[in-house]
Design an enzyme around this catalytic site. Structure first.
Site, mmCIF file in Angstrom:
data_model
loop_
_atom_site.group_PDB
_atom_site.id
_atom_site.type_symbol
_atom_site.label_atom_id
_atom_site.label_comp_id
_atom_site.label_asym_id
_atom_site.label_seq_id
_atom_site.Cartn_x
_atom_site.Cartn_y
_atom_site.Cartn_z
ATOM 1 N N HIS A 1 12.193 -3.381 -0.905
ATOM 2 C CA HIS A 1 10.809 -2.973 -0.641
ATOM 3 C C HIS A 1 10.823 -1.567 -0.045
ATOM 4 C CE1 HIS A 1 6.502 -4.251 0.296
ATOM 5 N NE2 HIS A 1 6.605 -3.024 0.805
ATOM 6 N N HIS B 1 8.863 2.217 -0.839
ATOM 7 C CA HIS B 1 7.920 3.019 -1.610
ATOM 8 C C HIS B 1 8.535 4.393 -1.876
ATOM 9 C CE1 HIS B 1 4.272 0.408 -1.193
ATOM 10 N NE2 HIS B 1 5.021 -0.088 -0.209
ATOM 11 N N ASP C 1 7.154 7.006 -3.032
ATOM 12 C CA ASP C 1 6.290 8.079 -2.559
ATOM 13 C C ASP C 1 6.133 8.062 -1.039
ATOM 14 O OD1 ASP C 1 5.006 5.681 -2.923
ATOM 15 O OD2 ASP C 1 3.389 6.455 -4.171
ATOM 16 N N HIS D 1 1.940 -7.321 -2.186
ATOM 17 C CA HIS D 1 1.708 -7.138 -0.757
ATOM 18 C C HIS D 1 0.701 -8.175 -0.288
ATOM 19 C CE1 HIS D 1 3.616 -3.229 -1.322
ATOM 20 N NE2 HIS D 1 3.516 -2.979 -0.015
ATOM 21 N N GLU E 1 0.316 -9.332 5.271
ATOM 22 C CA GLU E 1 0.669 -8.205 6.148
ATOM 23 C C GLU E 1 -0.503 -7.958 7.094
ATOM 24 O OE1 GLU E 1 1.951 -3.467 5.878
ATOM 25 O OE2 GLU E 1 1.007 -4.426 4.158
ATOM 26 N N ASP F 1 10.425 -0.135 3.666
ATOM 27 C CA ASP F 1 9.026 0.151 3.354
ATOM 28 C C ASP F 1 8.824 1.644 3.071
ATOM 29 O OD1 ASP F 1 6.457 -0.563 2.755
ATOM 30 O OD2 ASP F 1 5.827 -0.986 4.804
#
Length: 337
Positions: free
Chosen positions: A17, A19, A21, A202, A205, A283
């Site tokens: 997991h 990202h 970007d 997701h 959370e 993350d």
């Protein structure tokens, strides 16, 4: 020398997991901004850092997400997207990662400079492939639909992703889970599953257990991004355990977004205590100012995990990975040589 005793060198180190970007080097941000005349709040690393990296906690989850704008501001063309993807794999190598799944929203990456989202997918795939070739790190792509736009935009984003379906292993749904519930995206995920893609969502959370139930029942998720609020529902905990639905846990990120108030109160230990299928991930390393070893060496310890739990995280990550059984065996074999 850093103590790595919470990482078992005999097992693959895996991040499921992350990202892409949210993993842009600040040096690259400054360099590309300077080349293209893009205005940033600072022109050096010391000045830029407070605008990108969370120190303590962000004001909210959306404030945390808002910091992405400085990382995507420099994606002025497809070559910039390709470079960022390549550097993601280089950074994984530096962290000692053996396998990584990099997720990204092509609409989000294309938005600032009005790039072609399908072109972004192709450029990212090209950068990741080059990174794999040059580093030896195994890397795969997860396409994100950003629910915070709207359902129609997500259909267009999915069109861009499916145009390069062969580059992808899974589809994710990210963004504001409270205001944009999973139930609105059932048709999107039917299309993704029909294309033979895995599903991770997701959920659990910022929202509660019902969000996780919806991701599983309505979208077909076999993995959940975060999912830490699943513990509020004993029936859900039992279901996750029985069906081996993996939780992609991100300890430091949950602290920085204010989802959990401090490390000692993070539910990661309880998640592992209950024997749920879960692993540790980063993350958004650029925004949290961390890497994967940090999550094992520091965040896990601060959250009360034992070395046996972090070893289990490595084993779980291998089970959870969107890889074939043969590919998983190969990863494990390479560590034992």
């Amino acid at each position: 020398m850093t103590d790595l005793s919470y990482i078992d060198p005999r097992l693959p180190l895996i991040d499921l997991h992350r990202h892409l970007d949210g993993s842009v080097r600040q040096e690259t941000v400054l360099e590309l901004a300077d080349q293209q005349g893009i205005e940033l709040p600072a022109s050096d690393l010391e000045g830029l850092r407070p605008h990108v990296v969370v120190e303590g906690k962000a004001d909210s989850l959306m404030d945390f997400i808002g910091r992405f704008r400085f990382l995507t501001a420099i994606l002025h063309d497809l070559d910039a997207c390709r470079r960022v993807a390549y550097e993601n794999v280089e950074d994984a190598k530096r962290e000692g990662i053996d396998y990584i799944e990099l997720r990204f929203s092509p609409w989000f990456m294309s938005e600032t400079h009005e790039l072609d989202p399908a072109g972004v997918v192709d450029a990212v795939a090209d950068g990741i492939k080059a990174g794999e070739r040059d580093t030896g790190v195994r890397a795969q792509m997860i396409g994100i639909m950003s629910r915070t736009y709207d359902t129609e935009t997500c259909h267009r984003e999915l069109d861009a992703l499916l145009a390069h379906r062969d580059h992808l292993v899974a589809i994710d749904l990210a963004g504001d889970e409270v205001k944009f519930p999973a139930s609105r995206f059932q048709e999107h995920f039917r299309r993704a599953r029909d294309a033979g893609l895995e599903v991770t969502v997701h959920a659990g959370e910022a929202d509660g257990p019902e969000s996780v139930w919806s991701a599983i029942r309505e979208l077909g998720a076999s993995r959940i991004g975060h999912g830490i609020h699943s513990l509020r529902d004993p029936a859900l905990v039992e279901y996750l355990a029985k069906h081996r639905i993996g939780l992609e846990v991100n300890i430091t990120s949950n602290i920085h977004t204010g989802i959990v108030d401090e490390y000692v109160n993070h539910p990661a230990r309880e998640i592992f205590d209950k024997g749920l299928l879960a692993n540790l991930n980063t993350d958004d390393p650029a925004i949290s100012g961390i890497d994967l070893p940090h999550e094992y060496e520091k965040a896990a310890r601060a959250a009360g995990l034992t070395a046996e739990m972090t070893r289990q995280s490595q084993l779980n990550a291998l089970e959870m990975a969107f890889l074939s059984p043969d590919e998983k065996s190969e990863l494990l074999k390479n560590k034992l040589i």
